[in-house]
Design an enzyme around this catalytic site. Sequence first.
Site, short mmCIF file in Angstrom:
data_model
loop_
_atom_site.label_atom_id
_atom_site.label_comp_id
_atom_site.label_asym_id
_atom_site.label_seq_id
_atom_site.Cartn_x
_atom_site.Cartn_y
_atom_site.Cartn_z
NE ARG A 1 -2.50 0.99 3.44
CZ ARG A 1 -3.19 0.60 4.77
NH1 ARG A 1 -4.46 0.36 4.59
NH2 ARG A 1 -2.46 0.72 6.06
CE LYS B 1 -2.16 4.62 7.44
NZ LYS B 1 -3.39 5.30 7.81
CD GLU C 1 -11.62 5.60 4.90
OE1 GLU C 1 -11.22 4.94 5.55
OE2 GLU C 1 -10.94 6.15 3.82
N1 PLP Z 1 -9.09 4.20 6.68
C1 PLP Z 1 -8.10 5.07 7.14
C2 PLP Z 1 -8.42 6.65 6.98
C3 PLP Z 1 -7.14 4.91 8.28
O1 PLP Z 1 -6.43 5.79 8.35
C4 PLP Z 1 -6.91 3.72 8.44
C5 PLP Z 1 -5.60 3.10 9.32
O2 PLP Z 1 -4.78 2.91 8.62
C6 PLP Z 1 -7.67 2.62 7.82
C7 PLP Z 1 -8.97 3.00 7.42
C8 PLP Z 1 -7.59 1.20 8.31
O3 PLP Z 1 -6.50 0.57 7.41
P1 PLP Z 1 -5.54 -0.63 8.08
O4 PLP Z 1 -6.75 -1.80 8.45
O5 PLP Z 1 -4.89 -1.17 6.94
O6 PLP Z 1 -4.97 -0.21 9.32
C1 COI Z 2 -3.50 3.18 11.48
O1 COI Z 2 -4.50 2.55 11.99
O2 COI Z 2 -2.44 2.67 11.48
C2 COI Z 2 -3.87 4.42 11.28
O3 COI Z 2 -2.85 5.17 10.44
C3 COI Z 2 -4.75 5.18 11.77
C4 COI Z 2 -4.56 6.57 12.41
C5 COI Z 2 -3.71 6.62 13.54
C6 COI Z 2 -4.02 7.60 11.40
#
Ligand code: PLP
Ligand code: COI
Length: 344
Positions: free
Chosen positions: A86, A188, A224
């Site tokens: 990612r 991200k 989200e």
């Molecule tokens: N959506 C956003 C905006 C986030 O910052 C995060 C955190 O990483 C997620 C979703 C969840 O992603 P992940 O499950 O890869 O941590």
């Molecule tokens: C994560 O879940 O790793 C995130 O980046 C979410 C937040 C702390 C920005």
Amino acid sequence: MTKAPEPSTIDWKNLGFEYMDLPFRYLAHWKDGQWDEGELTEDSTLHISEGATALHYGQADFEGLKAYRTKNNEIQLFRPDQNAQRMQNSCKRLLMPTMPADRFIDAAMQVVKANEDFVPPYGTGGTLYLRPLMIGVGGTIGVHAAPEYIFTIFAMPVGAYYKGGVKPTNFTTSYYDRAAPHGTGQSKVGGNYGSSLLPGDEAHKAGYSDVVYLDPATHTKIEEAGSANFFGITKDDKFVTPKSDSILPSVTKRSLLFLAKNRLGLETEEGDVFIDDLDRFKEAGAMGTAAVIAPIGGIEYKDDLHVFYSETEVGPITQKLYNELTGIQFGDIEAPEGWIYKVK
Ligand code: PLP
Ligand code: COI
């Protein structure tokens, strides 16, 4: 910056989600078309030019993943290859160089190993959160890609991200968007979070955990939360999560889609979740690395709080998903092939 306390003095069971300046982080520099060898360093301050594109033009992206201590006192990472991949996608979107996945994973392992004493003990619920970050640096003033880049991974022990942890909290909707159609919502990148600070602050001041953003084109569908993806469990036991090009493709979401189907035997669906049709859900939650699975008590929309299962109790399917996911992450339940990377 105050250095982290002695590990023996840390109250592991009551960690929040706060920065801590641990002894070691990994640092690599990109210049003239290539990454240097990279190394662990004790210096937690980045020294960068005032003309760095990260400061002016948002050439900055990051990741979040965790290291877990198991019952046998081993330490493991959960699907770091997915974060590496990612981050490469985010870098391409911002015209930044990519870090090869094997180097990303090796750097993460080095940081965990070097700060091993800060990986919370098994059974406390705490984890070591890793924050990979890439920024454009070097002197630039025109709006174009930077000549140099820094890649770092730093870490800190963390507990619950949303204050309820696995207890439900309420979320709200907002007038604001965090991302645009065809913008950077899928990546991200720092800018998405910059634009979420004001709506997030308004939500907190009104007593909500976070904003659940609506689709930026029509404001009729759930996208989200500010820091996590959304899921709902329908009255006929289907795990539903929004499909959209402007949300972050969550590793936790991808994992739960698999676990809901293959371990819990639920039907799953990625599709539209209309904000005026929340009655179809008997449970709902936010899912992400930091959030883990945070049950959503209710969502406020146009002055009305729509409560799902309960404002105080976690729903049974959400609880089962939580147990399955965290059981795998902490090594108590067998993981699907390729999900766990042991730190040696
Ligand atoms: N959506 C956003 C905006 C986030 O910052 C995060 C955190 O990483 C997620 C979703 C969840 O992603 P992940 O499950 O890869 O941590
Ligand atoms: C994560 O879940 O790793 C995130 O980046 C979410 C937040 C702390 C920005």
